[in-house]
Design an enzyme around this catalytic site. Structure first.
Site, PDB file in Angstrom:
ATOM      1  N   ALA A   1       0.855  -1.183   0.000  1.00 24.81           N
ATOM      2  CA  ALA A   1       0.000   0.000   0.000  1.00 24.81           C
ATOM      3  C   ALA A   1       0.896   1.240   0.000  1.00 24.81           C
ATOM      4  O   ALA A   1       2.070   1.167   0.344  1.00 24.81           O
ATOM      5  CB  ALA A   1      -0.883  -0.022   1.241  1.00 24.81           C
TER       6      ALA A   1
ATOM      7  N   GLY B   1       0.624  -5.176   0.757  1.00 21.38           N
ATOM      8  CA  GLY B   1      -0.473  -5.184  -0.210  1.00 21.38           C
ATOM      9  C   GLY B   1      -0.063  -5.763  -1.553  1.00 21.38           C
ATOM     10  O   GLY B   1      -0.900  -6.305  -2.279  1.00 21.38           O
TER      11      GLY B   1
ATOM     12  N   GLU C   1      -0.531  -9.285  -1.194  1.00 21.09           N
ATOM     13  CA  GLU C   1      -1.969  -9.557  -1.078  1.00 21.09           C
ATOM     14  C   GLU C   1      -2.639  -9.550  -2.458  1.00 21.09           C
ATOM     15  O   GLU C   1      -3.519 -10.362  -2.737  1.00 21.09           O
ATOM     16  CB  GLU C   1      -2.610  -8.545  -0.129  1.00 21.09           C
TER      17      GLU C   1
ATOM     18  N   GLU D   1       3.727  -5.525   7.424  1.00 26.18           N
ATOM     19  CA  GLU D   1       2.850  -4.511   8.013  1.00 26.18           C
ATOM     20  C   GLU D   1       3.123  -4.283   9.503  1.00 26.18           C
ATOM     21  O   GLU D   1       3.045  -3.155   9.995  1.00 26.18           O
ATOM     22  CB  GLU D   1       1.377  -4.915   7.818  1.00 26.18           C
TER      23      GLU D   1
HETATM   24  N1  3HC Z   1       4.610   3.444   0.183  1.00 30.66           N
HETATM   25  C1  3HC Z   1       5.087   4.668  -0.147  1.00 30.66           C
HETATM   26  N2  3HC Z   1       6.386   4.929  -0.366  1.00 30.66           N
HETATM   27  C2  3HC Z   1       7.243   3.901  -0.259  1.00 30.66           C
HETATM   28  C3  3HC Z   1       6.815   2.600   0.075  1.00 30.66           C
HETATM   29  C4  3HC Z   1       5.431   2.382   0.284  1.00 30.66           C
HETATM   30  N3  3HC Z   1       4.938   1.172   0.573  1.00 30.66           N
HETATM   31  N4  3HC Z   1       7.904   1.794   0.123  1.00 30.66           N
HETATM   32  C5  3HC Z   1       8.971   2.563  -0.198  1.00 30.66           C
HETATM   33  N5  3HC Z   1       8.565   3.839  -0.417  1.00 30.66           N
HETATM   34  C6  3HC Z   1       9.412   4.965  -0.843  1.00 30.66           C
HETATM   35  C7  3HC Z   1      10.472   5.333   0.180  1.00 30.66           C
HETATM   36  O1  3HC Z   1       9.965   6.239   1.132  1.00 30.66           O
HETATM   37  C8  3HC Z   1      11.539   5.951  -0.707  1.00 30.66           C
HETATM   38  O2  3HC Z   1      11.125   7.265  -0.997  1.00 30.66           O
HETATM   39  P1  3HC Z   1      12.195   8.442  -1.261  1.00 30.66           P
HETATM   40  O3  3HC Z   1      12.955   8.020  -2.462  1.00 30.66           O
HETATM   41  O4  3HC Z   1      11.343   9.627  -1.442  1.00 30.66           O
HETATM   42  O5  3HC Z   1      13.040   8.468  -0.003  1.00 30.66           O
HETATM   43  C9  3HC Z   1      11.445   5.130  -1.996  1.00 30.66           C
HETATM   44  O6  3HC Z   1      10.148   4.533  -1.976  1.00 30.66           O
HETATM   45  C10 3HC Z   1      12.483   4.041  -2.120  1.00 30.66           C
HETATM   46  O7  3HC Z   1      12.443   3.250  -0.927  1.00 30.66           O
HETATM   47  P2  3HC Z   1      13.783   2.733  -0.240  1.00 30.66           P
HETATM   48  O8  3HC Z   1      14.715   3.864  -0.067  1.00 30.66           O
HETATM   49  O9  3HC Z   1      13.376   1.975   0.967  1.00 30.66           O
HETATM   50  O10 3HC Z   1      14.348   1.786  -1.401  1.00 30.66           O
HETATM   51  P3  3HC Z   1      15.028   0.377  -1.293  1.00 30.66           P
HETATM   52  O11 3HC Z   1      15.301  -0.028  -2.696  1.00 30.66           O
HETATM   53  O12 3HC Z   1      16.141   0.395  -0.291  1.00 30.66           O
HETATM   54  O13 3HC Z   1      13.905  -0.600  -0.664  1.00 30.66           O
HETATM   55  C11 3HC Z   1      11.711  -1.600  -0.463  1.00 30.66           C
HETATM   56  C12 3HC Z   1      12.719  -0.860  -1.390  1.00 30.66           C
HETATM   57  C13 3HC Z   1      12.272  -2.976  -0.101  1.00 30.66           C
HETATM   58  C14 3HC Z   1      10.435  -1.766  -1.227  1.00 30.66           C
HETATM   59  C15 3HC Z   1      11.509  -0.786   0.827  1.00 30.66           C
HETATM   60  O14 3HC Z   1      11.186   0.552   0.459  1.00 30.66           O
HETATM   61  C16 3HC Z   1      10.409  -1.264   1.715  1.00 30.66           C
HETATM   62  O15 3HC Z   1      10.595  -2.194   2.470  1.00 30.66           O
HETATM   63  N6  3HC Z   1       9.229  -0.607   1.653  1.00 30.66           N
HETATM   64  C17 3HC Z   1       8.153  -0.798   2.576  1.00 30.66           C
HETATM   65  C18 3HC Z   1       7.397  -2.079   2.350  1.00 30.66           C
HETATM   66  C19 3HC Z   1       6.224  -2.165   3.287  1.00 30.66           C
HETATM   67  O16 3HC Z   1       6.305  -1.915   4.470  1.00 30.66           O
HETATM   68  N7  3HC Z   1       5.073  -2.575   2.709  1.00 30.66           N
HETATM   69  C20 3HC Z   1       3.881  -2.712   3.449  1.00 30.66           C
HETATM   70  C21 3HC Z   1       3.083  -1.458   3.355  1.00 30.66           C
HETATM   71  S1  3HC Z   1       1.607  -1.500   4.307  1.00 30.66           S
HETATM   72  C22 3HC Z   1       0.519  -2.389   3.364  1.00 30.66           C
HETATM   73  O17 3HC Z   1       0.842  -2.843   2.290  1.00 30.66           O
HETATM   74  C23 3HC Z   1      -0.863  -2.536   3.937  1.00 30.66           C
HETATM   75  C24 3HC Z   1      -1.694  -3.534   3.212  1.00 30.66           C
HETATM   76  O18 3HC Z   1      -1.749  -4.737   3.939  1.00 30.66           O
HETATM   77  C25 3HC Z   1      -3.091  -3.035   3.032  1.00 30.66           C
END
Ligand code: 3HC
Ligand code: NAI
Length: 648
Positions: free
Chosen positions: A61, A100, A103, A123
């Protein structure tokens, strides 16, 4: 474009292209819904390949949307629509399929992936649980026991393991999309497996739940999300998928709105912004492969271990044979314990000790790309070290000091090539603590600063730039925090009540327990030195304790008493008697009031640090506290707390 459509014969290829990580922002969800309708209605299309543009599938998400109420179309509805499609959807995954993203893939009828793909439902790290069916569809695909590990314990299988678990149906080589299209062509016309939500899952033995509950609750250390993710999963197994989905969604929405989740999101974005400061993005860091470390004591050994863990070569310079032997034995001990506890991959372990050279004298410093000084905290000693380094090192070798308090400008005074000098302030134990304060002087060249950040990234540290002031960002706030805690005691508040309040807030230790562990004497000597310089520093209770020989755990007592070999603090009548001359009438104070007073003090110092330009952003101060001083992550940091209080 956020979602692209191509047609390859009978196969539609839907590509999510929402840089940088293909997050499922509102407009992506809208496009996916519209495409699911359109493709169902297209008689020429018999299957749909869903993939992500670039290096990864979908990171989940869009976390940036979580500060606002959810907006339709909601992700669970998108997943349900794909799952109900008249034609099979095949998720084609390279790189990460997270949250997500996974998912959505679970809503597809099939999943194919590259061997290096990575699957996770992270999450819980954001203080929430899965919100689009992850807790329900996953156990119906991989079984309950594996799903528990992925949903509530951060287990993250790669493509190969996912194949073994049945999470993916086939591994495909790059190029991914043609491989996925070939898979789609092969399944067209065949009987389809049931949708994920419809698959039959066997309920586990009762002890699986009780053991998982105990393990996850203990591992969560008070965090709300992991046990609740488990509950949603269990509910769906016991009461059916609809009931499970309903509980999952309501829990997700409730947790998403909590302060804890907001704090964790704040840190998520702050940590990423910290690694890439805007003014340095265009600069190339200098190449660093061999690093000199001068001084192999507490800090030098820890810094050397951090460098070796990152695959760098280290030349550790000490002053005599005994110190070399001590440093080698500390490092060998760190290596052994990391290996024993499985903390080091074989790749890192191989050559770990071989990449370490320990020597007396500076000859080998000429081979170093960077040298970090970590000798005694005395200006004259440090200056003599840099005089040697200036003589021996290449002119492009970056020179850094790990000083805690000494003005780096004084240390670098007279150094040939002052543009290559900066402060790199690690925290103890340096191989563990994630904070790295980066302290440029007015002379530091931008590419040298950029190299400091690059090093932080390679070491897995969180870099925070600090201007020059007494104690930089972290120790300056620490001093105010401790002083305010002592002021509370002077006002009649019980020592143990202050510690208990801060522990209840989430710190592992209260301020007095922490002082007892670290030793009261360093701060005392610092105040004595100021007094010797004629500064009006009034006596504090800690001064009385040190003068009475109570320097903390190492002397058997400080603010508390300690039995030999036992680190548990016990109320000390002696300590109370010693500090009594500075302590007013006994005063009851609620834990919350103690916390808000100490938070306000930290934030006040933080604001001063910001106003003076010592820190560049409030979020940086929060990172310093969380990664250097054990500030509870779920509270976001003192500046986050101040903003929250300001809003109410
Ligand atoms: N939403 C919005 N922005 C995100 C994001 C997300 N899910 N994941 C990463 N970003 C952004 C970062 O803030 C960063 O932004 P910036 O360039 O402006 O600083 C950019 O994307 C790149 O991220 P990273 O610097 O972390 O890049 P990496 O290549 O090192 O890592 C990644 C990539 C492995 C995808 C890492 O960003 C990550 O782990 N992201 C989070 C994943 C996460 O927690 N997903 C679950 C979200 S909650 C959800 O999905 C709810 C659902 O169940 C409904
Ligand atoms: P330490 O006393 O444990 O180690 C200092 C080491 O430097 C000793 O092994 C000593 O033999 C060696 N040394 C002294 N002079 C030398 C010389 N001329 N050449 C080569 N080696 C020499 O000290 P510690 O705690 O490791 O501190 C080192 C520096 O790190 C200090 O500047 C301190 O302020 C800073 N620091 C300390 C932290 C801590 O928690 N201990 C945290 C962050 C920074």
């Amino acid at each position: 474009m956020t979602v692209n459509l191509e047609i390859d014969g009978e196969i539609a290829i839907v590509t999510i292209e929402n840089p940088p990580v293909n997050a499922l922002s509102g407009v992506v969800r809208e496009h996916l819904l519209a495409l699911a309708d359109a493709l169902d209605g297209d008689p020429n299309v018999r299957a749909v390949v869903l993939t992500g543009a670039g290096k990864l599938f979908v990171a989940g998400a869009d976390i940036a949307e979580f500060d606002r109420p959810p907006e339709p179309p909601f992700l669970p509805d998108v997943v349900a629509r794909i799952e109900a499609a008249a034609k099979p959807w095949i998720a084609a995954i390279r790189g990460a399929a997270l949250g997500g993203g996974l998912e959505v893939a679970l809503g597809c009828r099939f999943r194919v992936a590259t061997a290096g793909a990575r699957f996770a439902l992270p999450e819980i790290n954001l203080g929430i649980i899965q919100g689009a069916g992850g807790t329900q569809r996953l156990p119906r695909i991989v079984g309950v026991a594996e799903a528990i590990r992925i949903v509530a314990e951060n287990h993250s299988p790669n493509g190969k393991e996912a194949l073994r678990l049945g999470l993916v149906d086939a591994l495909v080589d790059e190029p991914l999309v043609p491989g996925a299209v070939a898979f789609a062509q092969a399944v067209v016309g065949q009987a389809l497996p049931p949708a994920s939500r419809e698959r039959v899952v066997s309920a586990p033995a009762a002890n699986v739940w009780t053991e998982a509950e105990a393990r996850i609750t203990a591992g969560a250390r008070g965090a709300a999300a992991p046990p609740q993710a488990l509950q949603a999963l269990k509910h769906g197994i016991e009461h059916g998928v609809e009931a499970g989905l309903a509980l999952e969604r309501s829990t997700f929405l409730a947790l998403r709105a909590t302060e804890e989740a907001a704090a964790l999101r704040h840190l998520f974005f702050a940590e990423r912004a910290a690694l890439r400061p805007g003014d340095l993005r265009a600069l190339s860091p200098r190449p660093i492969e061999t690093v000199g470390v001068v001084g192999g004591g507490t800090m030098g050994s820890g810094i050397a271990a951090a460098l070796l863990n990152a695959g760098l070569s280290v030349v550790l310079i000490e002053q005599d044979e005994a110190s070399v032997l001590r440093a080698r034995s500390i490092l060998a001990g760190l290596y052994e314990s990391s290996r024993r506890r499985g903390l080091m991959s074989d790749e890192v372990a191989s050559g770990w000790m071989a990449r370490l050279e320990t020597i007396i004298g500076y000859g080998a410093a000429g081979r170093c790309d960077l040298v970090i000084e970590a000798v005694f905290e005395e200006l004259a000693v440090k200056r003599s070290v840099f005089a040697e380094l200036g003589r021996v090192c290449r002119p492009d070798t970056i020179l850094a000091t790990n000083t805690s308090y000494i003005d780096p400008r004084l240390i670098a005074d007279g150094l040939p090539g002052p543009e290559r000098f900066l402060g790199l302030h690690f925290f103890s134990p340096a191989q563990v603590m994630k904070l790295l304060e980066i302290v440029p002087t007015p002379d530091t060249a931008p590419d040298v600063l950029a190299t400091g950040y690059d090093l932080a990234r390679r070491l897995g540290k969180v870099p925070v730039r600090s201007g020059i002031c007494d104690g930089f960002i972290g120790n300056r706030i620490l001093r105010r925090y401790r002083a305010e805690a002592e002021a509370l005691v002077c006002g009649g508040v019980d020592i143990a009540a202050v510690d208990a309040a801060m522990r209840a807030f989430g710190f592992a230790m209260g301020p007095f327990e922490m002082q007892d562990m670290a030793g009261l004497d360093i701060a005392y000597l610092y105040r004595e030195a100021a007094r010797a310089r004629g500064m009006p520093v009034p006596d504090m209770p800690g001064d009385l304790l040190v003068r009475a020989g109570r320097k903390g755990q190492k002397t058997g007592g400080g603010w508390y008493d300690y039995a030999a070999g036992d680190r548990r603090p016990k109320t000390s009548m002696d300590a109370q008697r010693i500090v009594a001359p500075l302590v007013g009438a006994k005063k009851e104070m609620a834990g919350e009031a103690i916390v808000s007073r100490l938070m306000a003090t930290m934030a006040e110092e933080g604001h001063a640090i910001l106003t003076e330009g010592i820190a560049l952003a409030a979020a940086d101060i929060d990172l310093v506290e969380v990664h250097g001083y054990g500030f509870p992550r779920k509270r976001g940091g003192p500046m986050f707390q101040a903003g929250r209080l300001g809003k109410t």
